[in-house]
Design an enzyme around this catalytic site. Sequence first.
Site, PDB file in Angstrom:
ATOM      1  N   ARG A 146       0.790  -1.238   0.000  1.00 30.28           N
ATOM      2  CA  ARG A 146       0.000   0.000   0.000  1.00 30.28           C
ATOM      3  C   ARG A 146       0.820   1.284   0.000  1.00 30.28           C
ATOM      4  NH1 ARG A 146      -2.575  -3.954   2.566  1.00 30.28           N
ATOM      5  NH2 ARG A 146      -4.764  -4.262   2.048  1.00 30.28           N
ATOM      6  N   HIS A 159       3.497 -12.854  -5.513  1.00 30.08           N
ATOM      7  CA  HIS A 159       2.349 -12.972  -4.604  1.00 30.08           C
ATOM      8  C   HIS A 159       1.758 -14.384  -4.625  1.00 30.08           C
ATOM      9  CE1 HIS A 159      -1.157 -11.620  -2.370  1.00 30.08           C
ATOM     10  NE2 HIS A 159      -0.610 -10.432  -2.251  1.00 30.08           N
ATOM     11  N   GLU A 173       5.854 -12.360   1.089  1.00 32.44           N
ATOM     12  CA  GLU A 173       6.207 -11.417   0.026  1.00 32.44           C
ATOM     13  C   GLU A 173       7.433 -10.605   0.432  1.00 32.44           C
ATOM     14  OE1 GLU A 173       2.385  -9.218  -0.717  1.00 32.44           O
ATOM     15  OE2 GLU A 173       1.724 -10.764   0.645  1.00 32.44           O
ATOM     16  N   HIS A 205      -0.798  -2.656  -4.451  1.00 36.36           N
ATOM     17  CA  HIS A 205      -0.220  -3.578  -5.442  1.00 36.36           C
ATOM     18  C   HIS A 205      -0.263  -3.047  -6.877  1.00 36.36           C
ATOM     19  CE1 HIS A 205       0.425  -6.477  -2.371  1.00 36.36           C
ATOM     20  NE2 HIS A 205      -0.763  -7.031  -2.345  1.00 36.36           N
ATOM     21  N   ASP A 252      -1.075  -9.806   8.622  1.00 36.34           N
ATOM     22  CA  ASP A 252      -0.963  -9.098   7.346  1.00 36.34           C
ATOM     23  C   ASP A 252      -0.014  -7.935   7.601  1.00 36.34           C
ATOM     24  OD1 ASP A 252      -1.223  -8.140   4.819  1.00 36.34           O
ATOM     25  OD2 ASP A 252      -3.392  -7.790   4.905  1.00 36.34           O
TER      26      ASP A 252
HETATM   27  C1  GAL Z   1      -1.487  -8.842   0.514  1.00 43.14           C
HETATM   28  C2  GAL Z   1      -1.833  -7.657   1.359  1.00 43.14           C
HETATM   29  C3  GAL Z   1      -3.233  -7.892   1.903  1.00 43.14           C
HETATM   30  C4  GAL Z   1      -4.211  -8.119   0.771  1.00 43.14           C
HETATM   31  C5  GAL Z   1      -3.702  -9.215  -0.128  1.00 43.14           C
HETATM   32  C6  GAL Z   1      -4.555  -9.413  -1.346  1.00 43.14           C
HETATM   33  O1  GAL Z   1      -0.210  -8.684  -0.024  1.00 43.14           O
HETATM   34  O2  GAL Z   1      -0.896  -7.500   2.393  1.00 43.14           O
HETATM   35  O3  GAL Z   1      -3.641  -6.809   2.708  1.00 43.14           O
HETATM   36  O4  GAL Z   1      -4.400  -6.932   0.079  1.00 43.14           O
HETATM   37  O5  GAL Z   1      -2.403  -8.943  -0.555  1.00 43.14           O
HETATM   38  O6  GAL Z   1      -5.853  -9.716  -1.009  1.00 43.14           O
END
Ligand code: GAL
Length: 366
Positions: free
Chosen positions: A96, A191, A328, A121, A263
């Site tokens: 973000r 991802h 990640e 992303h 997260d």
């Molecule tokens: C992760 C992120 C989460 C969510 C996910 C996708 O990388 O940290 O908050 O956005 O991707 O659903």
Amino acid sequence: MKNVALLILAGAVLAGCTTGNVKVSDFSSVKGYTLTNKNGMEVKITNYGATITSIIVPDREGNMADVALGYDSADQYVNALVRDYFGAVVGRYGNRIAEGKFSIDGKEYTLATNNGENHLHGGLMGFDKVVWTAQTVENGVKLSYLAKDGEEGYPGNLMLSVTYTLTDDNEIVMHYEATTDKATIVNVTNHTYFNLKGEGSDTVLDHVLQINGSKTTPVDAGLIPTGEFADVTGTPFDFRQPKVIGKDINANDQQIKYGPGYDHNWVLDRKGGGLELAATLYEPKSGRVLEVFTEEPCIQFYSGNFLQGNLTGKSGRVWNRRSALCLETQHAPDSINHEGEAGWPSVILRPGEKYDTTTIYKFSVK
Ligand code: GAL
């Protein structure tokens, strides 16, 4: 090319190409690649989103399973009810950026916002949703993409590539390289969602995780870092010793509530600048082990909290909440808005400089 097979996926894609902002003409060039090694490990990759669609590895008895969430054809990625970046490369900035705003050298930029008021992303049409140019290389495939000046609001024409290779040590090597013609920001990562019992199995709460990081970057309710660093000691975030993921995932802790679950971004306890072990994931029943090595300063551990059981993958099995997790490697979320502060390495790439970073997923059993 040794150990690299090519499959054209275009036909399947054209049939389902209904998303408004996707160029149909791009899809004639969607391809799939299968990498295999002498141990029978098999990795599938498509140039749609530079996505890893499948990773088939043995358990301790030699039984093979696909441990990565994914689909069989690119149209399923395009048309999925929820496009959750499954296996893709995310960017130009992974994770973000607060309110999609930042500045470089005093010039302000505004990015597409796609996660409430924030940018996530890479925006609406991030690198996970575009078709990359593919070229086979020894034991792998090199995928390249030119992100145009102004795309999703980012400055500079960014020439980016990721080269995926598979070694006989069961390593997927991901080498990212980029250059720009204007000062910009770059933070790309893979991802892939893992379940070491096999995709579509029940939760990953029984997986054992170790992270070589003694600090996290705590977040606010919108999952934007507050700018502080938090010591993991005595908190649900202490994974310095291997810990079962389910142990503290529902702890009465404000950061866990924000997740909800894990997260968060861990700052790695690095010794130097090269490839170092960031995290080890172990699944006791199958004996499968995933080690993540990286040159990056941080890692995001995302425990699949937003999976809702409304998607089915290539095997037809449902992906329930927390039935897979992501590791990640990255620079911390929103780093550009902490540029110059202690502990926040720069994410700016300037003309004449080269972005060059490698991360490895290594599989074994114990
Ligand atoms: C992760 C992120 C989460 C969510 C996910 C996708 O990388 O940290 O908050 O956005 O991707 O659903």
